[in-house]
Design a protein around this motif. Structure first.
Motif: not given
Lengths: 110, 193
Positions: A31, A28, A50-51, A53-54, A72-75, A26, A77, A66, A46-47
């Motif tokens: 990183t 975090y 995430y872009p 990864l997306h 909470r929910v974790r995504k 995921y 990859y 997910m 983060e900036g």
């Protein structure tokens, strides 16, 4: 030029390699793994993460899962089949790039 | 482990910054939550508030605006239709048949009791939905009214639609037309998307 800009183009192969080695990760976790492996030299923001990864997800290089983690929910990859091919290509390109730089900076070693 | 209230505070932070896409916000909430948890376990003197300030400071308005713009660019309303997987359609049809078949098969004199039973089930279902909503927004930062026109229509739909449906069955004693089936499915999609 600061070192962040120098590393910018290398982020994709780094992430693909990490996912190939670790199966699924995921945001975090990615990183922290990069920070740990480079002894704090490379800090992915983060900036930037995430872009990327997306984009890779939209291109079909990555797939997501997910999962509920406590409150909470974790995504997560992971690489798709196409992603595995893409990883080999990206790592090879990075290797070539490194060799080319070596030729310029330290011809004796190269 | 952070409490639900603390997670909610992080979620509100991103909501305030205009992060309207749920999946994007969920991911960022998880990121910040884990960063805060790590900070708090590494430095026992750091409170949640301090760690929250420090971690959220990393998210500049520019970064978030860029992510949001990108998400807007990739968003396609067609993706919403992914909700209708074969499994979901199957379940919806099964629920529909389970509701309709007894009404068709049952004795005509007993139909009124069937309708009352269904209305009671519908009302009970929505009362649980209301309670869930109240529990989720225990201390709303903004005033969230459960009686706003949009929400109210949401509560009334399961009573009105099956009501009309069964009144129609009572009058005609036939299987409801296709359009009523579609309304029923759209209504469930609207409530659960």
């Amino acid at each position: 030029m600061n070192k962040t800009s120098l590393y910018k183009g290398c982020l994709e192969p780094i992430i693909l390699k990490l996912l190939d080695d670790n199966g699924r990760m995921y945001g975090y976790e990615i990183t922290q793994k990069v920070k740990e492996a480079t002894a704090g030299e490379l800090n992915i923001t983060e900036g930037a993460l995430y872009p990327l990864l997306h984009r890779l997800e939209a291109e079909g290089v990555l797939e997501v899962e997910m999962e509920n983690i406590g409150n909470r929910v974790r995504k997560y990859y992971s690489l798709t089949k196409a992603g595995k091919k893409e990883k080999s290509k990206a790592v090879l390109e990075l290797e070539n790039f490194k060799n080319t730089l070596q030729l310029l900076l330290n011809p004796k070693l190269a | 482990m952070l409490t639900p209230e603390q997670i909610q505070k992080i979620d509100w932070f991103f909501e305030d910054k205009g992060m309207e896409f749920y999946d994007l916000r969920t991911e960022l909430v998880d990121h910040v939550s884990e960063a805060i948890e790590n900070q708090m376990s590494a430095h026992y003197h750091i409170s949640f508030e301090q760690a929250f300030k420090e971690e959220t400071r990393k998210f500049t308005r520019k970064d978030l605006a860029l992510q949001l713009a990108e998400a807007h660019e990739k968003y396609s309303p067609l993706k919403e239709w992914r909700y209708f997987t074969l499994k979901r359609i199957g379940i919806l049809l099964l629920i529909f048949l389970l509701l309709v078949l007894p009404v068709i098969l049952v004795n005509k004199e007993l139909l009124i009791y069937m309708e009352i039973l269904y209305l009671l089930i519908g009302t009970g279902w929505y009362l649980s939905y209301l309670l869930q909503f109240k529990r989720k927004y225990k201390n709303p930062r903004k005033k969230v009214s459960v009686y706003s026109p949009e929400r109210l229509s949401g509560y009334l739909f399961p009573i009105i639609i099956p009501g009309f449906l069964f009144l129609n069955i009572l009058r005609q004693h036939t299987i409801p037309p296709v359009d009523q089936t579609i309304i029923f499915i759209v209504f469930i999609f609207w409530n659960y998307k």
